[in-house]
Design an enzyme around this catalytic site. Sequence first.
Site, short mmCIF file in Angstrom:
data_model
loop_
_atom_site.label_atom_id
_atom_site.label_comp_id
_atom_site.label_asym_id
_atom_site.label_seq_id
_atom_site.Cartn_x
_atom_site.Cartn_y
_atom_site.Cartn_z
N ARG A 16 -10.23 -29.35 -53.84
CA ARG A 16 -10.99 -30.53 -54.25
C ARG A 16 -11.14 -30.65 -55.77
O ARG A 16 -11.54 -31.67 -56.29
CB ARG A 16 -12.37 -30.52 -53.57
N ASP A 103 -18.04 -19.53 -56.47
CA ASP A 103 -18.21 -20.89 -56.99
C ASP A 103 -19.67 -21.34 -57.07
O ASP A 103 -19.96 -22.52 -57.12
CB ASP A 103 -17.38 -21.90 -56.17
C1 UD1 Z 1 -19.05 -22.56 -47.92
C2 UD1 Z 1 -19.78 -22.29 -46.60
C3 UD1 Z 1 -20.91 -23.29 -46.46
C4 UD1 Z 1 -21.84 -23.22 -47.66
C5 UD1 Z 1 -21.06 -23.36 -48.98
C6 UD1 Z 1 -21.97 -23.02 -50.15
C7 UD1 Z 1 -18.18 -21.37 -44.99
C8 UD1 Z 1 -17.29 -21.68 -43.83
N1 UD1 Z 1 -18.86 -22.42 -45.51
O1 UD1 Z 1 -18.47 -23.85 -47.84
O2 UD1 Z 1 -21.66 -23.03 -45.28
O3 UD1 Z 1 -22.83 -24.23 -47.55
O4 UD1 Z 1 -19.96 -22.45 -49.02
O5 UD1 Z 1 -21.36 -23.29 -51.39
O6 UD1 Z 1 -18.29 -20.22 -45.39
N2 UD1 Z 1 -12.80 -18.40 -50.00
C9 UD1 Z 1 -11.98 -17.30 -49.84
N3 UD1 Z 1 -11.01 -17.33 -48.89
C10 UD1 Z 1 -10.83 -18.37 -48.05
C11 UD1 Z 1 -11.68 -19.50 -48.20
C12 UD1 Z 1 -12.67 -19.48 -49.17
O7 UD1 Z 1 -12.13 -16.32 -50.59
O8 UD1 Z 1 -9.93 -18.30 -47.20
C13 UD1 Z 1 -13.84 -18.39 -51.07
C14 UD1 Z 1 -13.68 -19.53 -52.05
O9 UD1 Z 1 -12.87 -19.14 -53.15
C15 UD1 Z 1 -15.13 -19.81 -52.48
C16 UD1 Z 1 -15.94 -19.34 -51.29
O10 UD1 Z 1 -15.10 -18.54 -50.48
O11 UD1 Z 1 -15.50 -19.06 -53.61
C17 UD1 Z 1 -16.44 -20.52 -50.45
O12 UD1 Z 1 -15.32 -21.30 -50.06
P1 UD1 Z 1 -15.34 -22.87 -50.16
O13 UD1 Z 1 -14.02 -23.39 -49.70
O14 UD1 Z 1 -15.82 -23.31 -51.48
O15 UD1 Z 1 -16.40 -23.19 -49.02
P2 UD1 Z 1 -17.40 -24.41 -48.93
O16 UD1 Z 1 -16.70 -25.56 -48.30
O17 UD1 Z 1 -18.06 -24.64 -50.22
MG MG Z 2 -17.68 -24.00 -52.16
#
Ligand code: UD1
Ligand code: MG
Length: 420
Positions: A16, A103
């Site tokens: 995004r 993040d």
């Molecule tokens: C996530 C949470 C959500 C929360 C939000 C808070 C989940 C499914 N959802 O959503 O409940 O309200 O954060 O900000 O956990 N990442 C990995 N590997 C992956 C996917 C993500 O390391 O395969 C890391 C990303 O780099 C990031 C973090 O996990 O730092 C969160 O991932 P992101 O895609 O930002 O999740 P949100 O949609 O924000």
């Molecule tokens: Mg996030």
Amino acid sequence: MSSLATIILAAGKGTRMKSALPKVLHEVCGRSLIEHVLDISRQLGSLKTCIVLGHGIEKVQAHLPKNILTVEQKKLLGTGDAVKITEKIFQSFQGDILILCGDTPLLKVETIRSLIKKHRSAKAVATVLTAVVEDSRGYGRMIRDHHGNVIAIREENDCDELERNIKEINSGVFCFNAKVLFENLRKIKVNSDKGEYYLTDLIALLAVKDLRIETVTTSESAEGLGVNTRQDLAACAAVMRQRILKDLMLSGVTIIDPATTHIAVDVKIGIETVIKPFTVIENHVVIGKNCIVGPFAHLRPGTCVDDNVEIGNFAEVSRTTVGSGTFVKHFSFLGDAIVGRNVNIGAGTITANYNGVEKSRTVIGDGAFIGSDSILVAPVKIGKKAMTGAGSVVTAGKIVPDGKIFVGVPARMVPGRNRK
Ligand code: UD1
Ligand code: MG
């Protein structure tokens, strides 16, 4: 007391953001998102910190300190999978595992401390940091039963209409009992819409087993802000900027107009210094006591300003030290310079530090007087109490001896005259 380890999730693509730069390397107030989060785990005194990387791993690793433990998530299969791949690293670890997302730069260390404290005092298996926000779009919603107990975290796409209106969100920060965490992670099912394993699904799994789940809610709603878009990045920067300015003001620095003042997170400023409107001070800058900076000044990384200095309108200073009592009051550029004490830098002075190939130094001695519109072509040295005339161009390699006066283009010494 049981020990603490930390996992930082930072492998995601950051789709995004629409950026070639990995999301966690985007900056808020002069520091990358991942550094903000890493700083929290450092302050907590975590025994072991492991960062899960994936997308743009080389770039992120190059940015991190060498001693940081990282692990690669080769396929981005969601936050649940990201935690699962650290299992080997924590095989023999007995204690609590704190999970942070790379993040969420606005978390406060006191809040995380209170989360850990509650987790331990309540003997919970999982404790979630939640936030109550006006606009909960994009976040996982906290689902509670009629006694107020948490029974699940539901991601936006899986929420029904009622759940979508819930304002209490998951900030992405958890404290888990390590054993319970890894045992149950294996049981998470893939989310069929997204094809990802959600860490958040663990909560419902633990709740049906009647295991104790606790929550702590942030006192400031902004603390839970996650950066998923560039709009979020700007929103986080706005909050952090106000925090930085507030801390500086409480420490004895006057900020005339916080709305137009941008100061990076690691800047140090001494007491009684006044920062005037429309001033930008970047990271790695130190300013002494009793200085006046601005309006419209730009201090860039590597600038070190001693006490009682004035840096005024449209002055840009970069990788430069400025001695005490020196004035740089109007329209100047000082780059790669060492400026002594009690120097007067006349309006329009430029240190020409870059010849198209390399950057060179300008050294200006104590008590020197640089006339208006002087151009000092580096490398160049202006002696103590020496003077340049208005509009002079001191060419590369010149050394103006102490107390001498140079004028003209190219600047030459005025014979027989010393500066009084
Ligand atoms: C996530 C949470 C959500 C929360 C939000 C808070 C989940 C499914 N959802 O959503 O409940 O309200 O954060 O900000 O956990 N990442 C990995 N590997 C992956 C996917 C993500 O390391 O395969 C890391 C990303 O780099 C990031 C973090 O996990 O730092 C969160 O991932 P992101 O895609 O930002 O999740 P949100 O949609 O924000
Ligand atoms: Mg996030």
